[in-house]
Design an enzyme around this catalytic site. Structure first.
Site, short mmCIF file in Angstrom:
data_model
loop_
_atom_site.label_atom_id
_atom_site.label_comp_id
_atom_site.label_asym_id
_atom_site.label_seq_id
_atom_site.Cartn_x
_atom_site.Cartn_y
_atom_site.Cartn_z
CE1 TYR A 105 2.59 4.81 1.74
CE2 TYR A 105 4.46 3.61 1.50
CZ TYR A 105 3.19 3.84 2.17
OH TYR A 105 2.71 2.93 2.75
CE LYS A 202 -2.17 2.38 0.41
NZ LYS A 202 -1.05 3.02 0.08
C1 LIG Z 1 0.20 2.99 0.03
C2 LIG Z 1 1.40 3.40 -0.71
C3 LIG Z 1 2.27 2.83 -1.33
C4 LIG Z 1 2.79 1.50 -0.61
O1 LIG Z 1 1.72 0.46 -0.90
P1 LIG Z 1 1.81 -0.69 -0.08
O2 LIG Z 1 0.58 -1.62 -1.00
O3 LIG Z 1 1.00 -0.45 1.45
O4 LIG Z 1 2.81 -1.63 -0.15
C5 LIG Z 1 3.27 3.54 -1.94
N1 LIG Z 1 2.96 4.79 -2.63
C6 LIG Z 1 1.74 5.35 -2.25
C7 LIG Z 1 1.42 6.65 -2.82
C8 LIG Z 1 0.94 5.00 -1.16
O5 LIG Z 1 -0.10 5.48 -0.85
#
Ligand SMILES: *Cc1c(COP(=O)(O)O)cnc(C)c1O
Length: 385
Positions: A105, A202
């Site tokens: 990421y 997510k």
């Molecule tokens: C979006 C995401 C993050 C970071 O998350 P936030 O809630 O935006 O801080 C970390 N790892 C993965 C795989 C992601 O898709």
């Protein structure tokens, strides 16, 4: 407090809930109070304050998330990056070294690249699919190994069984970012991972209206991270806790619908004359399809694909999309598309992207809850353009 039931669907709704219900309320209300009456005890454990992550809205989520990941304990954080940075800083001390998967990421990548050095920490990238190459990267002060369940945006799958075996053999803490798979499709704790991380922004929340994170795993490691989080201050607000709690309840129905939609769209794209390659672990053409079938209960709602005519064609394709929304992030009810070279991976140098196989024409698709037939018609129309 209600503890674990046998099945995930039931746990999503009932695990960790207060019994008896507060004032009979079917849903846990938002405790919008920063501080709480002190019971008079001398122990610091008795203090309740939002930053201490111990309000009723936090505690329900902690129990529920621990049950969902078959782990001992959990901690919610103000973002996925707060969970990731707090976990790494609680496991590593100045002088320590980390082995970390090479395709990460973007936020995690820039955290280790730009912030590790000033804290006296070091790291080496590993190819998650080549366990025979890991040993030569070990250093006397290697303390942890870090991978992602499915990499973004190429949907590669590290040899997760080898990761936890390697960690046990060399006394390392094993960490995994399970955001892309969600607890519906993959249970890293059952494979021996010590710390499981999520961007709850997510799939866990699932409605693209909250930023939150979670750190789940062995009680002793979660407790250490919780003390670090109190000092760093990456606490989730009770209102965001409430929204995340509400979102989690529908996780299984959402993710299973997204699994099915992504599989059918991956098959459609693979057979489309304008598409060069589709990256989706549910396709037999995926290099680790067999391992994916063994590890995962579903292949997820994320896929990426490359068009035959490269970046220019990819831009035109995105311009023609009508139903899908061109936006970063993923895991929500709506279908989102991005070009990772300009969004999630824009902070990497062009060479770094090339080395990882992320071309300028690669398109990432987060399949939403719309009808797969309508999403397919939208893609088909844009591909024909
Ligand atoms: C979006 C995401 C993050 C970071 O998350 P936030 O809630 O935006 O801080 C970390 N790892 C993965 C795989 C992601 O898709």
């Amino acid at each position: 407090m209600t503890d674990g039931y046998k099945n995930l669907e039931t746990n999503l709704i009932h695990a960790g809930e207060r019994t008896p219900r507060i004032e009979g309320a079917v849903n846990l209300p938002i405790f919008q109070s920063s501080t709480y009456e002190y019971s008079g005890d001398d122990s610091e454990q008795d203090l309740r304050y939002i930053r201490l992550n111990n309000t009723p809205n936090h505690l329900v989520l902690h129990r529920k998330l621990a049950v969902l990941e078959n782990a001992e304990d959990a901690l919610v954080t103000s973002s996925g990056m707060a969970a990731i940075s707090t976990a790494l800083l609680s496991v590593l001390e100045a002088g320590d070294h980390l082995l970390i998967q090479d395709c990460l990421y973007g936020g995690t990548h820039t955290f280790i690249r730009d912030d590790f050095k000033s804290m006296g920490l070091s790291f080496d990238f590993i190819d998650g699919q080549a366990p025979e190459t890991w040993k030569e990267k070990l250093k006397p002060r290697t303390k942890a190994i870090y991978v992602e369940a499915l990499t973004n945006p190429l949907l590669q799958i590290a040899d997760h069984t080898a990761v936890t075996a390697f960690a046990r053999e060399h006394g390392l803490v094993s960490l995994i970012d399970n955001t892309f798979a969600s607890p519906v499709n993959f249970h890293p704790a059952d494979r021996g991972f010590d710390i499981i991380l999520h961007s709850c922004s997510k799939y866990l929340n699932g409605h693209s209206d909250v930023v939150a994170g979670a750190l789940i795993g062995k009680a002793e490691l979660v407790e250490k991270a919780a003390l670090k989080l109190i000092r760093l201050g990456g606490t989730l607000d009770p209102h965001a806790c409430f929204l995340l709690h509400r979102g989690i309840k529908t996780l299984a129905v959402r993710v299973r619908h997204q699994n099915a939609g992504a599989l059918s769209l991956a098959r459609f794209l693979e057979n489309h004359p304008a598409v060069k390659q589709v990256n989706y672990p549910g396709l037999p053409s995926h290099s680790r399809h067999k391992e994916a079938t063994e590890l995962f209960d579903g292949f997820g709602g994320m896929l990426s694909f490359e068009l035959k005519d490269g970046a220019e064609k990819a831009k035109r394709f995105l311009d023609k999309i009508q139903l899908g929304i061109i936006a970063p992030s993923l895991g929500g009810v709506e279908t989102l598309l991005t070009r990772p070279a300009t969004t999630s991976h824009h902070t990497l140098s062009p060479e770094a992207r090339r080395r990882l196989g992320i071309s300028d024409g690669l398109i990432r698709l987060s399949v939403g809850l719309e009808s797969a037939e309508d999403i397919q018609a939208d893609l088909d129309h844009a591909l024909g353009a």
